[in-house]
Write a protein that holds these residues in place. Structure first.
Motif, short mmCIF file in Angstrom:
data_model
loop_
_atom_site.label_atom_id
_atom_site.label_comp_id
_atom_site.label_asym_id
_atom_site.label_seq_id
_atom_site.Cartn_x
_atom_site.Cartn_y
_atom_site.Cartn_z
N THR A 440 -31.83 -11.53 -2.05
CA THR A 440 -32.18 -12.93 -1.63
C THR A 440 -31.14 -13.57 -0.90
OG1 THR A 440 -33.53 -13.47 -3.78
CG2 THR A 440 -32.62 -15.31 -2.67
N VAL A 441 -29.79 -13.18 -1.36
CA VAL A 441 -28.57 -13.55 -0.46
C VAL A 441 -28.64 -13.00 1.04
CG1 VAL A 441 -26.27 -13.67 -0.34
CG2 VAL A 441 -27.23 -14.28 -2.55
N SER A 442 -28.97 -11.74 0.96
CA SER A 442 -29.06 -10.96 2.09
C SER A 442 -30.02 -11.41 3.40
CB SER A 442 -29.35 -9.50 2.03
OG SER A 442 -28.19 -9.09 1.30
N ILE A 443 -31.26 -11.64 2.65
CA ILE A 443 -32.46 -12.01 3.49
C ILE A 443 -32.11 -13.46 4.08
CG2 ILE A 443 -34.90 -12.86 3.56
CD1 ILE A 443 -35.19 -10.51 1.51
N PHE A 444 -31.34 -14.42 3.12
CA PHE A 444 -31.05 -15.72 3.63
C PHE A 444 -30.14 -15.82 4.66
CE2 PHE A 444 -27.91 -19.12 3.30
CZ PHE A 444 -29.05 -20.61 3.16
N VAL A 690 -25.06 -4.15 4.30
CA VAL A 690 -24.53 -2.60 4.24
C VAL A 690 -24.07 -2.62 2.39
CG1 VAL A 690 -22.45 -1.24 4.37
CG2 VAL A 690 -23.72 -2.29 6.40
N ILE A 691 -23.46 -3.79 1.95
CA ILE A 691 -23.14 -3.87 0.48
C ILE A 691 -24.33 -3.83 -0.38
CG2 ILE A 691 -21.99 -5.23 -1.21
CD1 ILE A 691 -19.97 -6.33 0.80
N ALA A 692 -25.42 -4.44 -0.06
CA ALA A 692 -26.50 -4.40 -0.94
C ALA A 692 -27.22 -3.08 -0.92
CB ALA A 692 -27.59 -5.43 -0.43
N LEU A 735 -38.71 -5.65 -6.57
CA LEU A 735 -37.69 -6.63 -6.69
C LEU A 735 -37.40 -7.14 -5.13
CD1 LEU A 735 -35.49 -4.75 -9.31
CD2 LEU A 735 -36.81 -6.46 -9.58
N VAL A 736 -37.48 -6.31 -4.13
CA VAL A 736 -37.03 -6.82 -2.78
C VAL A 736 -38.05 -7.62 -2.22
CG1 VAL A 736 -36.73 -6.17 -0.48
CG2 VAL A 736 -35.74 -4.58 -2.40
N VAL A 737 -39.53 -7.32 -2.91
CA VAL A 737 -40.43 -8.46 -2.36
C VAL A 737 -40.44 -9.73 -2.99
CG1 VAL A 737 -42.95 -8.75 -2.61
CG2 VAL A 737 -42.17 -6.37 -1.82
N SER A 776 -35.83 -6.41 6.18
CA SER A 776 -35.14 -6.21 4.93
C SER A 776 -35.67 -5.14 4.23
CB SER A 776 -34.64 -7.49 4.03
OG SER A 776 -34.18 -8.33 4.79
N LEU A 777 -37.13 -5.55 4.12
CA LEU A 777 -38.04 -4.30 3.23
C LEU A 777 -37.75 -2.78 3.85
CD1 LEU A 777 -39.78 -4.48 0.80
CD2 LEU A 777 -41.86 -4.87 2.57
N PHE A 778 -37.77 -2.87 4.94
CA PHE A 778 -37.77 -1.75 5.77
C PHE A 778 -36.43 -0.99 5.45
CE2 PHE A 778 -36.50 0.89 9.70
CZ PHE A 778 -37.57 1.89 9.28
#
Length: 803
Positions: A440-444, A690-692, A735-737, A776-778
């Protein structure tokens, strides 16, 4: 006991090198990013705090509404300082007057210096600007005196012992050097190299309350209230305006009745850099918004790194279950186990912090280049940096390790022996929540980065009403006096030059001239329009690429055009002239009379302030302003054309420094803060991803390891590799979705609010949201699939044999 905990923790970490490496790297990258951002935030928050009395110094501002147009200024009239000295709360006042640069003679050359200011004599009593040589009490007392900074003294004389020497200003006026001061710290909202005595200027004794030219500061007495000072401002301005000479035709009661005003307010000096964005600031300020943004990014990145640690620690539950069970059977209390696991966490964090410190030190020059800072690590920095690193290592270690410690220490020996401990992702509700939070943070951050870059691209490509490409602006052509026109005509004849205009009023420049015009010859506020009044020549519109929508341009061959006027669309609309503007009359108060102008044409609106602001009225008059020369070039060999222009300059003004800039570069400079923010956002977003992904990589590896027997059996029974990959990855992909569903509306709301700060903006487009989500999903799928394919391709005989 502690020594034993550390020794045991060290052995455990060495035993699981993969787990240790992933955790140390994740934490190190996260902490390094945090350290760099902490450097940035501390630097931003430290502005002007080097002043001993920083908390008692305030700048006086002016808010003006006149003729239906409201503006905010960082300047005030000259007599205000003397009036404020009578306030019992005020210990001192100081005026600074910066109206552009000056030419300083060095040898046979005149150098244009922009960091020049005229100052009251008591400037050193209010601000902490220590003199290395000279008497601070008398240095600026007399007219035609100047105090220079240490670096400036060395620049002009190669020594700091320059008191008594003379600097020639503008090729005519000698100023005696009476002091040398230490260079002003970079963390100052103004940074000047020359402090000239204000008594050298007529404004020092001016009683004109309508001449806004000075930056006025007050030093409050200890314990005095700024609010009590502000409460007295209305009465002060009311009295000052009402006692103006009759020819000013100004009355505060009439002003307020017509909805207009002249108001004063205070800004604490320590808040100017991050909270003030008024006209005529003494320097380029930043915004508290960026401090909040980068602080949030630092927290997010560190949180992602901590989540990785928690996830990987709890995912290893099966491999630690037997250890916990044996220890409990042997009588080890739970609190000892908790302490043991927290020690492991702190030890990992200490390793990561050391690596993070090295990474931050190595990347500091790169970060300085991106952020526009000059941050350095010195003894003063180390004094707070080392304790900060130690405290951070302990806090992050405890925070990241406390849940795994309680989780692992909760295993019951009976359940361990019966094999009832959940492994992999079974029973991993907490892990699922943390993974969702990570993405969520990464996509944000991805959406935020795309929106910022999209807005910057929109700014750079939007039709701003003029053509800024291939326009060269030669500075300070005023030194040529009447020969400036000769220079213009000779440059226009050069190959590769299509046109040129003499004026200092440019859309990308800093010169502005706010004043009022009236729709009739009675200077009543009801009939006024507060606008910019620019003096231009007849080549101005063609050189800048501005368009006349109605009417015509100036014609120098028509004598009547000396009383002609051009207005922009905004002025035409506010005056009510838009439908029928031509031959309308406007009036401008002049000394002893009111001058009449006739509207010749309406110019298409053009942006001359930041795109954060709406376009305001502009009127243009035909006149002589030879301070700058702008040249439109039309050539592929710009270097050769520039050399010819320089040659013409040197011929007409030998010894004068040739200073120039390009209009497109000046335009881009106005949005440099946004550009740096966008670049920083991109870098930190990539780091967050990268961290995620590092955490996902580790989790997938452990899941595959724990289900290796199941994978082997499925392969023997004929399962395809693709089916095994899908089986292993589907839980994480879900979870990513979920993270995408949460992040998209949240990011849309936050970035939509950020865009509200721009008067001209591009709404968030659907492709930005789709790209962030699918991207992000990819990335997550690729990260998971690498380990899943690796596990699925293992020989099933080997998997079953190892169980």
């Amino acid at each position: 006991m502690i020594r034993n905990y550390i020794k045991t923790a060290f052995r455990s970490l060495l035993k699981n090198k993969g787990f240790t490496t992933i955790n140390v790297l994740g934490l190190a990258f996260g902490l390094a990013a945090c350290l760099l951002i902490v450097f940035y935030v501390i630097d931003e928050l430290s502005y002007d705090k080097f002043n001993t009395n920083a908390n008692r110094i305030y700048r006086v501002n002016t808010d003006i509404k006149y003729g239906g147009n409201a503006s905010s200024y960082a300047i005030t009239p000259p007599p205000l300082a003397a009036a404020l000295k009578n306030f019992p709360e005020v210990a001192g006042t100081i005026r600074l007057l910066h109206d552009g640069g000056l030419r300083i003679k060095k040898g046979n050359e005149n150098i244009q210096e922009e960091k020049v200011v005229y100052s009251d004599a008591n400037v050193f009593d209010v601000f902490t600007l220590p003199l290395i040589i000279g008497d601070a009490k008398t240095a600026l007392k007399d007219p035609y005196c100047v105090v220079v900074t240490e670096s400036t003294a060395k620049k002009y004389f190669n020594t700091t012992h320059v008191v008594g020497k003379v600097l020639t200003i503008n090729n005519t006026t000698p100023f005696k050097i009476t002091g040398v001061m230490a260079d002003i710290p970079a963390q100052s909202h103004f940074n000047f190299d020359f402090f000239l005595s204000l008594s050298s200027r007529d404004e020092a004794k001016s009683t004109n309350w309508l001449n806004y030219v000075c930056s006025t500061y007050i030093l409050l007495k200890p314990g005095a209230s700024a609010k009590s000072v502000e409460a007295k401002f209305p009465a002060l301005m009311h009295n000052a305006i009402n006692t103006l000479p009759n020819e000013a035709d100004m009355n505060m009661d009439r002003l307020e009745k017509s909805g207009n005003y002249f108001r004063l307010n205070l800004t604490p000096m320590t808040e100017i850099h991050l909270s003030s964005n008024r006209r005529y600031e003494l320097g380029v300020n930043s915004s508290m918004q960026y401090v909040y943004i980068f602080s949030a990014i630092a927290i997010f990145i560190l949180l992602l790194a901590c989540i990785n640690f928690i996830n990987l620690s709890t995912a290893r539950s099966a491999s630690r279950a037997r250890e916990v069970g044996v220890r409990k059977v042997l009588g080890s209390p739970r609190k000892y186990l908790i302490t043991q696991f927290i020690c492991e966490s702190v030890l990992i964090t200490v390793f990561a912090t050391v690596i993070a410190g090295v990474i931050a030190w190595l990347l500091l020059p790169v970060f300085n280049n991106i952020s526009g800072k000059s941050l350095t690590i010195n003894l003063h920095t180390l004094a707070w940096w080392l304790p900060f690193l130690l405290i951070t290592a302990i806090m992050v270690g405890v925070f990241a390790g406390i849940y795994p410690a309680f989780f692992l220490s909760s295993f019951k020996p009976v359940n361990v022996l019966k094999g009832k401990i959940a492994t992999g992702f079974k029973g991993g509700n907490m892990r699922g929540f943390l993974i969702t939070m990570q993405f969520t943070v990464s996509i944000f951050l991805v959406i935020g980065t795309l929106v910022i870059y999209n807005q910057l691209n929109y700014i750079q490509n939007r039709d701003i009403g003029f053509n800024r490409n291939q326009v060269l602006t030669i500075k300070n052509t005023g030194v040529l006096n009447k020969q400036a026109r000769t220079l213009k005509q000779e440059i226009k004849q050069l190959p590769g030059v299509s046109n040129a205009t003499l004026t200092s009023f440019l859309p990308t420049g800093k010169n502005r001239n706010p004043d009022a015009v009236f729709v009739n010859n009675v200077t009543d506020p009801k009939n006024a329009l507060f606008t910019e009044i620019w003096t231009i020549d007849d080549d101005y519109l063609n050189t800048t690429g501005m368009k006349v929508l109605k009417g015509r341009n100036f014609n120098k061959d028509l004598p009547t055009d000396s009383t002609g006027i051009l207005i922009n669309e905004a002025a035409a609309k506010m005056l009510g002239f838009y439908n029928d503007p031509l031959k309308r009359k406007l009036y401008s108060p002049q000394p002893g009379r009111v001058k009449e102008y006739t509207v010749l044409g309406v110019v298409k609106d053009f942006n001359f302030n930041s795109l954060r602001d709406n376009i305001t009225p502009v009127v243009m008059i035909l006149g002589n302003d030879n301070r700058d020369l702008s040249v439109r070039v039309n050539t592929k060999d710009l270097t050769a054309t520039l050399a010819l222009i320089r040659q013409k300059w040197n011929t007409l003004s030998p010894g004068e420094h040739f200073d120039y800039s390009f209009m497109d570069e000046d335009f881009d400079a106005a949005y440099r803060a946004e550009q740096r923010t966008g670049t920083s956002f991109l870098i930190f977003t990539m780091l967050a991803i990268v961290i995620a992904c590092l955490g996902l990589f580790g989790l997938t590896a452990y899941a595959a390891e724990q289900r290796s027997k199941e994978i082997g059996i499925r392969k023997i029974l004929g399962a395809e590799v693709s089916a095994i990959v899908a089986m292993l990855s589907k839980d994480l992909i879900k979870l990513v979705v979920i993270a995408i569903v949460i992040a998209i509306p949240l990011a849309w709301l936050v970035m939509q609010k950020w865009l509200q700060g721009f008067a001209y903006r591009q709404n968030i487009q659907v492709w930005v949201l789709l790209l962030a989500g699918t991207g992000s999903l990819f990335i997550a799928f690729i990260t998971i699939s690498i380990q899943c394919f690796k596990a699925a391709l293992v020989n099933p005989v080997k998997s079953l044999k190892d169980q």
